[in-house]
Design an enzyme around this catalytic site. Structure first.
Site, short mmCIF file in Angstrom:
data_model
loop_
_atom_site.label_atom_id
_atom_site.label_comp_id
_atom_site.label_asym_id
_atom_site.label_seq_id
_atom_site.Cartn_x
_atom_site.Cartn_y
_atom_site.Cartn_z
N CYS A 124 -47.83 -24.74 -81.81
CA CYS A 124 -46.52 -24.61 -81.20
C CYS A 124 -46.69 -26.52 -81.25
CB CYS A 124 -46.98 -24.39 -79.21
SG CYS A 124 -45.42 -24.50 -78.44
N LYS A 199 -45.95 -13.93 -73.31
CA LYS A 199 -45.81 -14.80 -73.28
C LYS A 199 -45.13 -15.06 -71.58
CE LYS A 199 -46.60 -19.38 -73.16
NZ LYS A 199 -47.16 -20.71 -74.35
N ARG A 221 -38.83 -23.63 -69.73
CA ARG A 221 -38.74 -22.36 -71.08
C ARG A 221 -38.20 -21.14 -70.47
NH1 ARG A 221 -42.35 -26.34 -72.53
NH2 ARG A 221 -44.40 -27.06 -72.13
N GLU A 237 -41.38 -7.07 -77.59
CA GLU A 237 -41.91 -7.78 -78.46
C GLU A 237 -43.46 -7.92 -78.99
OE1 GLU A 237 -41.02 -10.97 -78.40
OE2 GLU A 237 -39.89 -11.56 -76.23
N LYS A 252 -49.91 -12.49 -72.24
CA LYS A 252 -50.38 -14.22 -70.93
C LYS A 252 -48.91 -14.84 -70.30
CE LYS A 252 -50.22 -19.10 -71.76
NZ LYS A 252 -49.96 -20.21 -73.30
#
Ligand code: PBG
Length: 330
Positions: A124, A199, A221, A237, A252
């Site tokens: 990341c 996520k 985010r 996803e 997550k």
């Protein structure tokens, strides 16, 4: 249920009458092999030490990492997930892709200490950019396609240092495909991808942002991480990441998203599924038990069994080593 004379025919309490029978009929079992231990490694030695909002977790330096890895393996845990915190940051996270950056060096230190360890590296930008976002920023927007190129370079740097697995967590569209082709072009076709496919934009990441020094400096985010209200989108996803070449998937956080874990597992039963029990989940149980409001060991083990029962094959948890020591099954 009862028969015509009113007698109970099915008494489920018989199955709970003693620990011996409870052991026999237990549907879900935890093992030290289920766990992945996250580790934070700082480049600047002065930043090492305890993390206030995650009591019991520390930030390591390269020199304390080997000892930590020995203790993890000793407990029976065979996998770690690495997060690096660099000395300097820039707007583009260039340092994240440096061959001798903090994460490649940490990967080598882990493998020097324990050559059979499964080393997974978080891929990341957020700990490496001065703005704290997970991608490259254009004005106040995140430039998706520029970001996935950088993520691919980072993954190659980690794989070249010896990481067997890379775990992209930026939630950029196409990141898994870009990483897979970057790895394959570099002849790293044996390096696996554990995608943070599902996520959520979660408030439970708060303590981690202190640990990894990655809080966004403007906005949040929510333009890239998922809306907590969505579950059907989780399947989309997961499906995209599999098409792009993910070997394993992740959901997550853990406990607030057990339905999502169950859904993704039901849809893709053959794909190994990880769940990340995140920093806020850790902090809540630690804080409540420090106050004497909850039985720490029982609460931790119950939270882990719940995540596994929901469908996770493996769990990333800050209690990995502790739980493995309690289970004592290595
Ligand atoms: C970085 C990253 C985060 C976590 C793992 N990787 C933070 C975030 O997305 O803001 C959170 C882990 C935790 O809270 O334990 N992309």
């Amino acid at each position: 249920m009862s028969d015509s004379s009113g007698r109970l025919t099915r008494r489920l309490r018989r199955l709970r009458s003693g620990s011996g029978v409870r052991n026999l009929v237990r549907e879900t079992k935890l093992s030290s092999h289920d766990f992945i231990q996250p580790l934070f490694i700082v480049e600047n030695e002065a930043d090492a030490g305890p993390i206030e909002s995650m009591p019991g977790v520390e930030r390591h330096t390269l020199s304390t990492l080997g000892g930590a890895v020995h203790r993890i393996v000793e407990s029976g845990v065979g996998a770690v997930l690495l997060f690096g915190i660099p000395k300097t940051k820039d707007p583009f996270g260039k340092i994240a892709a440096a061959k001798n950056g903090i994460v490649p060096r940490a990967i080598r230190a882990c493998l020097d200490a324990e050559s059979d360890l499964v080393v997974i590296s978080d891929v990341c930008l957020c700990s490496f950019t001065d703005h704290g976002h997970c991608g490259i920023v254009e004005g106040e927007q995140i430039d998706n396609d520029a970001s996935i190129e950088r993520l691919s370079e980072i993954a190659v740097a980690h794989a070249e240092a010896g990481a067997g697995w890379v775990a992209p967590s930026a939630m950029m569209d196409g990141m898994v495909g870009a990483i897979r082709s970057g790895l394959d072009d570099a002849r790293l076709e044996q390096t696996g991808i554990l995608s943070y496919a599902v996520k959520y934009a979660s408030s439970f990441y708060g303590p981690f942002r202190e640990a990894a020094d990655c809080a966004p400096q403007f906005s949040d985010r929510r333009t890239y991480q998922m809306d907590p209200a969505n579950a059907a989108q989780a399947v989309a996803e997961a499906e995209l990441d599999l098409q792009e070449g993910a070997d394993m998937l992740m959901v997550k956080p853990g406990m607030p998203y057990l339905d999502v874990i169950a859904k993704v597992k039901a849809k893709f039963p053959e794909v190994p599924l990880a769940a990340y029990q995140v920093s806020g989940e850790y902090a809540m149980i630690q804080a409540a038990s420090q106050n004497g409001w909850i039985d720490r060991k029982a609460a931790i083990l119950e939270s882990l069994i719940g995540i596994k029962r929901a469908g996770a094959d493996m769990i990333i948890t800050y209690w990995a080593t502790q739980a493995a020591q309690w289970l004592g099954d290595s």
